[in-house]
Scaffold this motif. Structure first.
Motif, PDB file in Angstrom:
ATOM      1  N   SER A 139      -5.615   9.564   6.478  1.00 43.01           N
ATOM      2  CA  SER A 139      -6.491  10.113   5.545  1.00 43.01           C
ATOM      3  C   SER A 139      -7.429  10.691   6.303  1.00 43.01           C
ATOM      4  N   TRP A 154       2.664   4.483   1.077  1.00 40.14           N
ATOM      5  CA  TRP A 154       2.983   4.850   2.411  1.00 40.14           C
ATOM      6  C   TRP A 154       2.105   6.132   2.761  1.00 40.14           C
ATOM      7  N   VAL A 161       1.019  -1.079  -0.101  1.00 35.46           N
ATOM      8  CA  VAL A 161       0.079  -0.021  -0.072  1.00 35.46           C
ATOM      9  C   VAL A 161       0.844   1.089  -0.102  1.00 35.46           C
ATOM     10  N   ASN A 173       1.629  13.449  -1.913  1.00 39.73           N
ATOM     11  CA  ASN A 173       2.529  12.128  -1.589  1.00 39.73           C
ATOM     12  C   ASN A 173       4.101  12.761  -1.465  1.00 39.73           C
ATOM     13  N   LEU A 216      -0.715   8.715   2.047  1.00 39.97           N
ATOM     14  CA  LEU A 216      -1.798   9.353   1.276  1.00 39.97           C
ATOM     15  C   LEU A 216      -2.674  10.088   2.117  1.00 39.97           C
ATOM     16  N   ASN A 226      -1.418   4.272   6.083  1.00 42.55           N
ATOM     17  CA  ASN A 226      -2.344   5.360   5.214  1.00 42.55           C
ATOM     18  C   ASN A 226      -2.804   6.536   6.165  1.00 42.55           C
ATOM     19  N   ARG A 238       9.691   4.696   3.004  1.00 42.11           N
ATOM     20  CA  ARG A 238       8.384   5.057   2.265  1.00 42.11           C
ATOM     21  C   ARG A 238       8.820   6.035   1.103  1.00 42.11           C
ATOM     22  N   TRP A 264       2.999  -0.767   6.743  1.00 41.20           N
ATOM     23  CA  TRP A 264       2.784   0.529   5.882  1.00 41.20           C
ATOM     24  C   TRP A 264       1.352   0.976   6.426  1.00 41.20           C
TER      25      TRP A 264
END
Length: 703
Positions: free
Chosen positions: A215, A5, A3, A15, A7, A213, A195, A211
């Motif tokens: 958000s 690293w 996935v 990114n 987002l 995320n 990453r 990993w």
């Protein structure tokens, strides 16, 4: 496929750049140099000791610039380490002291001689590499042919392969000559981690890394860790402070996969996330995704606390470093703006979580600390709020000293610094000679002294007493006569001097609601209460402005042991939400006399910092606002529904002097009768003429 690293959506950023690195094969370090130069890498490490500066005997080679490049040093196809390649750019520094020495150097390199000698300029260049907890130094020998030696000119560069370093480490590189002819060059670089590199298949320590995320989840933030169900990993949230060590905030050992939600109020710019597999010698990777988040910066200022400490010290506590400046200012007794003492005192950058000292010889209650950014004043605290007592009616004199030991004195006033011996129409100019004599006779307190000048605080009480003693006596006699006459005409009540002060704040939703507020204020005045409300001070509001009027009334009310009443309505609730939620849309326009809107900038900090209990009380009308519409922040003080809870409301307002319950019920009934006509007019049935309370064009949104 792993996935991605990092987002982030909306305000959380973009990114990071993914780097593709060159491969270097073999474990040996090497050196190479530009065409025309010759270089050699000495075997083994050398001591990392720069030594003292020495004078150059003539032209010498010195490093002028450092460049770095990341490469992979690979022992096998899938077994590589991160390595830092360093390029040192060289130039000729200095000149020949004796022209004959320069001529000999040139002739030795002349190719037309029968026996030319290999004349060249030689230097030993040291490269020092530090990456906590290790340090490593190498020695490079370089020679430049005499034909390329031109003082002040670049001669090329030498490249070293390479210094091995850990992923995500901060490295520092120095370069200097032995002996050292100039200040060493230095370079600090933050290396990327797994990453940010296209190396997941080449560096084995990246294979087992969790990993992550990050958000947006509405107003909150969601952390999703994509790992296998049986993999255990550590997760740490910490404050990465520039002006101090890392401060842990939350830590846990987890088993994947996991989803963690952070409240938007917990975000600050220095909040970082660190994740690592629970294995020996595992790689830890950190990200700090909220550096540019506007919500995080607003939360940081809300969490900051300015404290005044004994012995003229102060401290700004905050989870992160603050890009702000601190200044001292002088707060006059008349309630005007705090006048900055810059110059003569300098502005200072704020260092958070550190005790700082006032640059003063003695403390004074009128001296305040202001913390501000380039945009606005953020916070202010005065010494009178600590242990030096209330504000004094002192005049601050600024002494400026010149190079010839000649000085001048001026008085700091809102209009500027007024020279004492001037013809201005200010109080300081009228008393200029007397103030000058006070300074010379030692009657003024010296707050600050330096070669550039001094600050003096001179008491003004005696001048006020001398000028106005007879006037005050006449006023007191007249007030006594009027008071006696008033007692003869009215029922016996407690003396006005013992009545409690109450400042009534409300949002001017519409004309009907203003009439209701006026009726409430008039009814409260019939009790032993002194009520201040902006309805009765329109002229003062126009002259002073709503914010200045509120400051003066609030300070007077609280100093006299009074209470500030927040009267909530739909418009007031909407204004509070605008301030509490920091809505991105422009706030609604308010009238020039809307003291409630102006007062929120001072009322909200009292509630946020826990200073409201005992100073504030809330109220709302039964039919105008639901009980749960009052924001939770304001429920740290009593909130009453009117007129159903009038007895309790009046008891709180009158404080310790409140009568017994029977007498209190009679007064509540008296106030209720006085309010009834205004309530009937305000809450008309549907279809009646008029809009009713809270329904005009300026009313806030009901909940």
């Amino acid at each position: 496929m792993p996935v991605p690293w990092f987002l982030l959506s909306l305000a959380l950023g973009r990114n990071p750049v993914v780097l593709s690195l060159e491969r270097v094969v073999g474990p040996q370090d090497t050196a190479r140099c530009s065409p025309g130069l010759s270089c050699h890498l000495w075997d083994g490490d050398v001591l990392c000791l720069p030594g003292s500066l020495v004078s150059a005997p003539g032209p010498v080679l010195v490093p002028t610039r450092l460049q770095t490049e990341l490469v992979l040093r690979c022992h096998e196809e899938t077994d590589c380490d991160l390595c830092v390649r360093v390029a040192v750019h060289l130039a000729v520094h200095g000149y020949w002291e004796d022209p004959e020495d320069e001529e000999k150097f040139r002739r030795a390199a002349d190719p037309e001689l029968e026996e030319p000698r290999n004349a060249s300029l030689q230097a030993h260049i040291v490269l020092s590499f530090q990456a906590y907890p290790t340090a490593h130094c190498v020695l490079l020998e370089v020679q430049v042919p005499a034909a390329l030696v031109q003082p002040g000119q670049s001669v090329g560069s030498i490249v070293f392969d390479c210094f091995e370093a850990a992923l995500g480490a901060e490295v520092q590189i120095w370069s200097y000559t032995q002996p050292r002819y100039q200040k060493e060059l230095n370079l600090t670089q933050q290396l990327p981690d797994c990453r940010g590199l296209e190396v997941q298949d080449n560096i084995q320590s990246c294979w087992a890394l969790p990993w992550l995320n990050v958000s947006a989840d509405g107003e909150d933030v969601r952390l999703v860790l994509d790992v296998s169900e049986e993999q255990r990993f550590g997760l740490s949230l910490y404050w990465n402070q520039d002006q101090g060590p890392i401060k842990p905030w939350w830590h846990s050992n987890l088993t994947g996969p996991q989803t963690i939600t952070l409240n938007h109020t917990d975000l600050v710019p220095c909040l970082c996330i660190q994740v690592w597999p629970l294995e020996p010698d595992s790689v830890r990777t950190s990200i700090c995704p909220f550096r540019e988040d506007p919500r995080a910066h607003r939360n940081l200022w809300r969490a900051a606390r300015l404290q005044l400490l004994p012995s003229r010290g102060w401290r700004l506590d905050a989870p992160c470093s603050l890009p702000a400046e601190a200044t001292l200012c002088w707060q006059a007794l008349d309630g005007g703006p705090c006048l900055p003492l810059v110059p003569p005192l300098p502005r200072e950058n704020v260092t958070v979580n550190k005790v700082l000292e006032f640059p003063l010889r003695k403390g004074h209650p009128n001296v305040c600390v202001q913390v501000s950014t380039w945009e606005k004043l953020q916070m202010q605290e005065c010494l009178w709020a600590d242990s030096l007592g209330p504000l004094k009616d002192d005049m601050l004199l600024v002494e400026t000293r010149g190079p010839q030991d000649n000085g001048s004195l001026c008085a700091l006033e809102p209009s500027g610094c007024t020279p004492l011996l001037s013809r201005a129409s200010t109080r300081a100019a009228r008393l200029g000679e007397q103030l000058l004599q006070d300074v010379q006779s030692g009657q003024c307190l010296q707050l600050w002294d330096s070669d550039l000048g001094a600050l003096w605080a001179c008491p003004m009480d005696k001048y006020i007493h001398q000028r106005w003693a007879l006037v005050w006596l006449a006023c007191l006699l007249l007030a006594a006569v009027l008071f006696l006459l008033l007692l003869l005409k009215m029922n016996p009540v407690k003396a006005a001097s013992r009545s409690r002060a109450a400042l009534l704040l409300y949002s001017a939703d519409d004309a009907s609601f203003e009439r209701l507020v006026g009726a409430l204020a008039s009814a409260l005045c019939q009790l032993p209460l002194r009520v201040a409300v902006d309805l009765w001070s329109r002229r003062d509001l126009s002259a002073q402005g709503a914010l200045a009027w509120f400051h003066a009334q609030r300070r007077q009310t609280l100093q006299e042991g009074g209470v500030v009443v927040l009267l909530f309505s739909p418009g007031a609730v909407a204004l509070c939400r605008e301030w509490l939620q920091d809505a991105t849309s422009a706030p609604r326009a308010h009238g020039p006399h809307d003291a409630f809107a102006a007062s929120l900038s001072c009322v909200l900090p009292d509630f946020l910092q826990g200073r409201a209990p005992g100073r504030y009380v809330g109220a709302y009308f039964d039919k105008l606002l639901p009980a749960d519409a009052v924001p939770a922040l304001f429920r740290s003080v009593p909130v009453f529904s009117l007129p159903s809870q009038l007895p309790d409301f009046l008891g709180i307002l009158q404080g310790p002097t409140a009568p017994r319950s029977r007498r209190l019920a009679e007064r509540a009934e008296q106030v209720s009768r006085a309010l009834q006509p205004a309530l009937d007019s305000c809450f008309r049935p549907p279809g009646a003429l008029g809009t009713g309370c809270g329904m005009g064009p300026e009313a806030g949104v009901r909940t």
